[in-house]
Design a protein around this motif. Structure first.
Motif, PDB file in Angstrom:
ATOM      1  N   ALA A 261       9.341  37.006  18.492  1.00  0.00           N
ATOM      2  CA  ALA A 261      10.758  36.757  18.204  1.00  0.00           C
ATOM      3  C   ALA A 261      11.492  38.060  17.925  1.00  0.00           C
ATOM      4  O   ALA A 261      10.985  38.939  17.226  1.00  0.00           O
ATOM      5  N   THR A 262      12.677  38.195  18.486  1.00  0.00           N
ATOM      6  CA  THR A 262      13.492  39.394  18.256  1.00  0.00           C
ATOM      7  C   THR A 262      14.628  39.131  17.279  1.00  0.00           C
ATOM      8  O   THR A 262      15.304  40.062  16.852  1.00  0.00           O
ATOM      9  N   GLU A 263      14.839  37.873  16.925  1.00  0.00           N
ATOM     10  CA  GLU A 263      15.838  37.499  15.929  1.00  0.00           C
ATOM     11  C   GLU A 263      15.171  36.667  14.847  1.00  0.00           C
ATOM     12  O   GLU A 263      14.192  35.963  15.090  1.00  0.00           O
ATOM     13  N   LEU A 264      15.725  36.742  13.651  1.00  0.00           N
ATOM     14  CA  LEU A 264      15.150  36.016  12.529  1.00  0.00           C
ATOM     15  C   LEU A 264      15.542  34.547  12.589  1.00  0.00           C
ATOM     16  O   LEU A 264      16.709  34.209  12.718  1.00  0.00           O
ATOM     17  N   ASP A 265      14.557  33.680  12.469  1.00  0.00           N
ATOM     18  CA  ASP A 265      14.796  32.238  12.360  1.00  0.00           C
ATOM     19  C   ASP A 265      14.674  31.882  10.881  1.00  0.00           C
ATOM     20  O   ASP A 265      13.574  31.828  10.331  1.00  0.00           O
ATOM     21  N   ASP A 266      15.820  31.651  10.234  1.00  0.00           N
ATOM     22  CA  ASP A 266      15.791  31.363   8.800  1.00  0.00           C
ATOM     23  C   ASP A 266      15.864  29.878   8.496  1.00  0.00           C
ATOM     24  O   ASP A 266      16.039  29.474   7.343  1.00  0.00           O
ATOM     25  N   GLY A 267      15.694  29.040   9.502  1.00  0.00           N
ATOM     26  CA  GLY A 267      15.590  27.614   9.285  1.00  0.00           C
ATOM     27  C   GLY A 267      16.782  27.019   8.567  1.00  0.00           C
ATOM     28  O   GLY A 267      17.922  27.451   8.725  1.00  0.00           O
ATOM     29  N   ASN A 268      16.511  26.035   7.722  1.00  0.00           N
ATOM     30  CA  ASN A 268      17.545  25.317   6.979  1.00  0.00           C
ATOM     31  C   ASN A 268      17.172  25.333   5.498  1.00  0.00           C
ATOM     32  O   ASN A 268      16.278  24.598   5.074  1.00  0.00           O
ATOM     33  N   PRO A 269      17.834  26.164   4.685  1.00  0.00           N
ATOM     34  CA  PRO A 269      17.456  26.262   3.273  1.00  0.00           C
ATOM     35  C   PRO A 269      17.498  24.931   2.531  1.00  0.00           C
ATOM     36  O   PRO A 269      16.613  24.654   1.705  1.00  0.00           O
TER      37      PRO A 269
END
Length: 311
Positions: A261-269
């Motif tokens: 992955a080249t971008e951060l996947d920060d999901g759903n807090p």
């Protein structure tokens, strides 16, 4: 009671931090060679970023009326990564000692009678945290982890935690090294999307193997670096009561997908917090809550809101 006794007797789980390395890279713009966060200690801007990072989590502990587990930035500071990071044995001792010194200064600034702070010496895998690139025998793992564990203990860490362990043998080696150093320890495994370790072994089977090989001497076990949906169905079993910590990923992606992955996947807090509430119902011995890759203050705050009733 000492700090560890207070953690073990706590009725509410204590927070720790979240995805330190991913946050420092993607949110703060730092370059971390091989995900080695200890390099930040040699940079004034890096030290400032680390202070801000931990300060925010301490605030969550204070608001929830709990203690706090303060990690050292030493996940990569072991002999398995020494050559790649340009460190010899003296360098390994130095960076681990400096990380504990930094953590102790933070504790001195924040700790109160009602907010105990445990300094947790973090130990990472000797190889890749997402796959078993080299399967370490127990004796080799013990030998290679000993230097870091002794350095953390001698510098004043309260306990050590091996996180993102990929196979049981390395975890057993860590346990033996910690026992020889006379320091309490926690062992944490990562799992794939099917809930099995990267080695292919089932989570319950791995925990049972380690428990038998170490005489049940770990404070407890944890799961980290996987999304709750990857392992929640693997928590039930004979070792369920010995699982005392969860540090989940924000992302539902597999390790293979995260690796490229080249971008951060920060999901759903918010969803992250709800999932922790469900995990708490499954784990009566849950004592530590935090995050791993992609997670930050928002995710741990959402978990604390549910588990500390601070809505």
């Amino acid at each position: 009671m000492n700090r560890i006794d207070r953690l073990m007797a706590a009725t509410k789980p204590w927070p720790t931090d979240a995805g330190l390395e991913t946050s420092m890279i993607f949110h703060e713009g730092f370059e971390l060679p091989d995900f080695a966060a200890f390099v930040l200690l040699d940079d004034p801007k890096g030290r400032d970023a680390l202070e801000r990072w931990f300060d925010g989590f301490v605030m969550l502990a204070r608001a929830g009326g709990t203690g706090f587990v303060l990690d050292t930035a030493t996940w990569r500071a072991n002999m398995g990564w020494a050559d790649a990071l340009g460190l010899d044995e003296a360098g390994i001792r130095r960076v681990n000692a400096e990380a504990v010194t930094f953590a102790r200064a933070l504790r001195d600034r924040h700790e109160t009678a009602s907010l105990p702070i445990l300094i947790n010496g973090v130990i990472g895998p000797l190889g890749d945290g997402y796959r078993v690139d080299v399967a370490r025998a127990v004796e080799e793992a013990e030998r290679l982890h000993t230097l870091q564990i002794r350095a953390l203990a001698e510098a004043g860490a309260d306990l050590v935690s091996a996180v993102t362990m990929t196979h049981a043998e390395e975890a057993i080696g860590v346990a033996r090294a910690a026992q020889a150093a006379g320091i309490p320890y926690i062992l944490s495994f990562t799992v794939e999307t099917d809930g099995n370790l990267p080695s292919g072994q089932g989570l319950q089977e791995a925990l049972a193997e380690v428990e038998a090989a170490t005489g049940g001497s770990a404070l407890f076990y944890m799961v980290n670096c996987a999304h709750p949906t990857h392992f929640s169905h693997r928590l039930s079993g004979p070792m369920q009561g010995r699982i005392g910590g969860i540090r989940a990923n924000a992302s539902r992606l597999s390790h293979a997908e995260l690796d490229v992955a080249t971008e951060l996947d920060d999901g759903n807090p918010a969803e992250f917090g709800t999932e922790y509430a469900m995990l708490r119902a499954m784990l009566p011995g849950l004592r530590i809550i935090g995050g791993c890759c992609g997670s930050d203050h928002r995710h741990v705050a959402a978990a604390c809101a549910h588990l500390h009733q601070t809505h």
